[in-house]
Design a protein around this motif. Structure first.
Motif: not given
Length: 608
Positions: A115-130
């Motif tokens: 966030x301090x860079x001004x970039x965007x965090x994509x919050x990946x669901x940690x249950x996801x696979x494949x």
């Protein structure tokens, strides 16, 4: 959920709240001023808010987890080092960095740095696979990914399909003195020599810049990436942290909710940052350890979802149930049946139930501490009549939608305007599908929440149910289309219809699917089918019940008749000669449901 007479808010109840309202007015005025940033050149957002909190409470606890306690100054310095490192690696404002780390301090430090860079965090669901993981990453085209050690195996399984270089695949250790695995760069070690003062980039983040991509269930069966902007972060953190909860530096929020969802990440953490308060977390929720943690961290505030509260109420009563400092809690999904039981047993004074959607533009908050309500919203909204089969709103002969009377359930629509803009999704075509135009007057625009609420008086809403192609279970949104698509991948299943059904004493809806075998029921191996589903779906999305149908019932327009399937649920007395099978807790197959088993499930003999 039927409305009980005691749920209606009366004039007498409002008059008794006048002292509370009087006390709240100054911070509401202050909060509205802080939350509604209008100047496009004014720095704001997550990084800016955290820097302000650090100035206010530098040595106060910012993040607590296990034996780890990090002060605001420590977290800010570590995030600054990472931010400066990312900038040297070519990560720029507007770039997307995918985050794939479970609940722990390093997750939030990394998110703060991005966030301090001004970039965007994509919050990946940690249950996801494949396939689901590949899809989520492809939606946002990240320039880099940060993977926690605990998710390396899942990422490595799809690495070849992602297309990121090893130099842009960062790793965050889960234990001390462990080397980075092959193909990863150790993010913390690579950034530790960089300066710890605030980077200039955090002063160049403005209200319309994206902060997060948060994923929601899509009607295509795969997640959609919703845009969450820094201006909305300001509104969220201030609305809940200052206006609703009046958070202070001596407060500690305890949150076990997954931080890839908005309730944990934006509401709970945002409220803590707004108050320069502590934020205590746990990797995963534990009912047996919950109150021990609360006492250990001296928490004053809880983050919750309804399911979490039900699990706590179901725990054996203890003489220490009220031995804690908690006075307030914030979250969503607490049903009226459990509300009073939780409040009375654990002695929590203020349940700040809220309603919001990460992909929406409206929020309700129970600021005045009434029971069984999501509170009120300062945005413009309406509850309209809808078609019970399709879930679509109804229009009259003039082409306008019709509001429901007070007390009746209606589809919640939120007006889109300058005060309540809609950030939408990364895909504009998906955003357009959730917008209705010319709703009440020509030219107006409304966001379709897909949820049913009722107005119980004085602008206070009460959540009723979800509509459409998703249902909620274990605090997660489940896409019926995703479940159907996975079922249809099985060679022994010809047709599948997924939906959610209610189990007494639980929150949300349990997964159920009506299936038509490709050959015959005799050829279906239920143990093998369960293993197949567990490999393809997150645990919360695996159907608990199966209904075997020789032929699916459809409408005249060839739509599956889900309304009747939901109503009959898993009651063998209603499903006739169509057998029902259930996956019972701690078992490894589906078993046939008879009247006795159905009664036992609804009677609470099995802990779901």
């Amino acid at each position: 959920m039927s409305r009980r007479p005691s749920d209606a808010i009366t004039w007498g109840m409002m008059l008794r709240k006048l002292p509370t309202i009087a006390r709240a007015v100054p911070r509401i005025v202050k909060g509205m001023k802080l939350a509604n940033v209008q100047d496009p050149t004014q720095p704001c957002g997550l990084g800016w808010c955290f820097e302000q909190a650090t100035q206010r409470n530098p040595q106060g606890p910012a993040l607590l987890c296990g034996d780890t306690v990090l002060s605001y100054a420590q977290v800010n310095e570590q995030a600054n080092r990472i931010a400066r490192y990312l900038l040297t690696q070519g990560v720029a404002k507007g770039d997307c960095v995918a985050i794939f780390i479970e609940n722990r301090p390093q997750l939030l430090v990394t998110v703060l740095a991005v966030a301090k860079v001004g970039a965007v965090s994509a919050m990946i669901n940690t249950a996801q696979t494949g396939d689901a993981l590949v899809h989520s990453l492809a939606l946002v085209t990240p320039v880099a990914v940060v993977v926690g050690d605990e998710r390396v195996a899942a990422f490595d399984d799809v690495r070849a399909r992602i297309g990121l270089s090893h130099g842009r695949t960062w790793w965050v250790a889960d234990q001390e003195n462990v080397p980075a695995p092959s193909g990863f760069v150790d993010l913390m070690r690579a950034s530790e020599q960089y300066p710890g003062d605030n980077p200039a980039s955090s002063q160049h983040v403005f209200f319309d810049d994206p902060c997060f991509y948060l994923y929601t269930s899509g009607t295509t069966g795969l997640p959609k990436a919703g845009v969450f902007r820094h201006g909305r972060w300001m509104r969220t953190s201030t609305s809940f942290g200052l206006i609703a909860l009046d958070m202070q530096p001596e407060d500690i929020v305890y949150c076990t909710l997954p931080l890839y969802h908005a309730t944990g990440l934006c509401v709970c953490w945002g409220a803590a940052i707004c108050g320069a308060s502590g934020f205590a977390m746990r990797r995963k929720f534990s009912a047996s350890q919950f109150w021990s943690d609360v006492r250990r961290y001296q928490a004053t505030t809880l983050g919750y979802v309804g399911e979490l509260c039900r699990y706590l109420v179901d725990q054996p009563a203890s003489a220490s149930d009220r031995e804690h400092r908690v006075t307030k809690m914030i979250g969503n999904g607490l049903r009226p049946g459990a509300w009073a039981a939780f409040k009375t047993r654990f002695g929590v004074d203020h349940i700040c139930e809220l309603y919001a959607a990460s992909d929406g533009n409206i929020g309700f908050t129970n600021i005045l501490n009434f029971d069984n309500t999501v509170g009120f919203s300062l945005m413009a909204w309406a509850l309209v009549r809808y078609d019970h089969d399709s879930g679509a709103p109804l229009r009259n002969l003039q082409g306008r939608m019709q509001k429901v009377p007070r007390g009746e359930p209606g589809l919640l629509l939120a007006r889109i305007d300058d005060k309540a803009p809609l950030d939408g999704y990364t895909d504009p075509t998906k955003t357009e599908k959730i917008i209705y135009r010319d709703v009440f007057v020509p030219g107006d625009r409304y966001f379709n929440t897909g949820d049913l609420l009722r107005n119980i008086g004085f602008g206070h809403g009460q959540f009723v149910d979800r509509l459409g192609d998703t249902y909620r279970w274990k605090g997660e949104n489940v896409s019926t289309t995703e479940v159907e698509n996975v079922l249809l991948q099985h060679p022994q299943i010809a047709e599948a219809v997924a939906y959610g059904v209610e189990i007494n004493g639980t929150n949300g809806r349990a997964g159920m699917a009506a299936i038509t075998p490709a050959e015959s029921l005799a050829t279906l191996d239920f143990s093998e089918l369960l293993r197949f589903l567990q490999c393809k779906l997150p645990a919360y999305a695996v159907p608990l019940f199966l209904r075997i149908k020789v032929k699916m019932d459809t409408t005249g327009t060839f739509k599956y008749q889900k309304t009747r399937l939901k109503a009959e649920a898993f009651d063998p007395c209603l499903t006739g000669d169509e057998p029902i099978y259930a996956w019972l807790p701690d078992s490894s197959t589906y078993v046939r449901v008879d009247r006795q088993l159905s009664t036992g499930i609804q009677g609470g003999q099995y802990r779901y």
